[in-house]
Design a protein around this motif. Sequence first.
Motif, short mmCIF file in Angstrom:
data_model
loop_
_atom_site.label_atom_id
_atom_site.label_comp_id
_atom_site.label_asym_id
_atom_site.label_seq_id
_atom_site.Cartn_x
_atom_site.Cartn_y
_atom_site.Cartn_z
N ARG A 70 48.33 14.28 78.35
CA ARG A 70 49.41 13.58 79.24
C ARG A 70 48.91 12.25 79.47
NH1 ARG A 70 53.63 15.82 77.62
NH2 ARG A 70 54.89 14.89 79.13
N GLN A 71 48.03 11.52 78.76
CA GLN A 71 47.48 10.31 78.96
C GLN A 71 47.86 9.31 77.62
OE1 GLN A 71 43.40 11.12 80.10
NE2 GLN A 71 43.74 10.61 82.18
N TRP A 72 47.74 8.10 77.98
CA TRP A 72 47.88 7.15 76.76
C TRP A 72 46.35 6.66 76.44
CZ3 TRP A 72 52.10 5.53 74.50
CH2 TRP A 72 53.26 5.86 74.57
N SER A 73 46.23 6.23 75.32
CA SER A 73 45.04 5.90 74.81
C SER A 73 45.39 4.39 74.17
CB SER A 73 44.39 6.56 73.75
OG SER A 73 43.72 7.78 74.39
N ILE A 74 44.81 3.22 74.65
CA ILE A 74 45.16 1.96 74.04
C ILE A 74 43.95 1.38 73.43
CG2 ILE A 74 45.85 -0.32 74.67
CD1 ILE A 74 46.99 0.93 77.52
N TYR A 75 44.09 0.91 72.07
CA TYR A 75 43.22 0.17 71.26
C TYR A 75 43.68 -1.17 70.87
CZ TYR A 75 42.34 5.33 70.35
OH TYR A 75 41.79 6.71 70.81
N TRP A 76 42.87 -2.09 70.71
CA TRP A 76 42.90 -3.56 70.60
C TRP A 76 42.06 -4.09 69.28
CZ3 TRP A 76 45.34 -7.82 71.97
CH2 TRP A 76 44.91 -8.98 71.61
N ALA A 77 42.60 -4.90 68.65
CA ALA A 77 42.13 -5.64 67.72
C ALA A 77 42.53 -7.20 67.58
CB ALA A 77 42.19 -4.91 66.24
N ASN A 78 41.62 -8.01 67.07
CA ASN A 78 42.34 -9.45 66.67
C ASN A 78 41.91 -9.94 65.41
OD1 ASN A 78 39.80 -10.95 67.30
ND2 ASN A 78 39.66 -9.95 69.02
N SER A 79 42.44 -11.09 65.25
CA SER A 79 42.27 -11.68 63.73
C SER A 79 40.76 -12.53 63.83
CB SER A 79 43.53 -12.86 63.57
OG SER A 79 43.48 -13.76 64.37
N ARG A 80 40.37 -12.71 65.03
CA ARG A 80 38.96 -13.51 64.97
C ARG A 80 37.98 -12.58 64.42
NH1 ARG A 80 38.95 -16.34 71.02
NH2 ARG A 80 40.06 -18.20 70.16
N GLY A 82 38.48 -9.00 63.37
CA GLY A 82 39.16 -8.38 62.06
C GLY A 82 38.51 -6.53 62.36
N VAL A 83 38.09 -6.45 63.85
CA VAL A 83 37.72 -5.01 64.01
C VAL A 83 38.18 -4.39 65.05
CG1 VAL A 83 35.44 -3.95 65.10
CG2 VAL A 83 35.20 -5.90 63.49
N LEU A 84 38.90 -3.01 64.72
CA LEU A 84 39.38 -2.22 66.03
C LEU A 84 38.42 -1.68 66.87
CD1 LEU A 84 42.09 -0.91 66.76
CD2 LEU A 84 41.51 0.97 65.28
N ASP A 85 38.55 -2.07 68.21
CA ASP A 85 37.86 -1.70 69.27
C ASP A 85 38.13 -0.10 69.40
OD1 ASP A 85 36.55 -0.84 71.32
OD2 ASP A 85 37.10 -2.64 72.30
N THR A 86 37.31 0.72 69.02
CA THR A 86 37.68 2.30 69.05
C THR A 86 37.38 2.76 70.65
OG1 THR A 86 35.37 2.89 68.31
CG2 THR A 86 37.15 2.52 66.61
N ARG A 87 36.84 1.93 71.42
CA ARG A 87 36.69 2.49 72.76
C ARG A 87 38.10 2.26 73.36
NH1 ARG A 87 32.41 -1.68 74.68
NH2 ARG A 87 34.10 -2.99 73.70
N PRO A 88 38.83 3.30 73.64
CA PRO A 88 40.14 3.22 74.36
C PRO A 88 40.23 2.98 75.79
CG PRO A 88 39.81 5.69 73.87
CD PRO A 88 38.86 4.68 73.09
#
Length: 150
Positions: A70-80, A82-88
């Motif tokens: 019942r929790q959200w996990s939030i992931y971020w990436a940016n164009s600078r 080009g890597v998805l941060d897999t630490r939510p």
Amino acid sequence: MNDFDFLAGRWNVANRKLVKVLAGSDVWEEFPGHSVATRHFDGGASFDEITFPTKGFIGMTLRVFNQETRQWSIYWANSRTGVLDTRPMVGTFEGDRGEFYGEETHEGRPVRCRFIWTVHGPDAARWEQAFSADDGQTWETNWTMDFSRV
């Protein structure tokens, strides 16, 4: 599970970012942003792309709701990078306020990170990011985004 449904649509975003993080500074930089967000999985996922026209990069966020925890996990990436941060960032909403916690790296050292989402009605919301260098005993807010619906 539909906590991020409010975010679906187009937004103007007023950014305010601390120039020197975890340095006792009170100098802030302000810049615009434009976000487009969509909902997926019947409200169990949210995606947005945010453009920072004066900064020269684009960011994207993926939010996924875990039915079991019942929790959200939030992931971020940016164009600078080009890597998805897999630490939510992981957390929940209570009413119109959501708190999410995770790990971040600042100047090569690990820090705790906190996101706070506050919904101010159908056409306004606020996101805040804070870092803690003392494992959550104290927090320094270093970035705020005020969303207004287009």
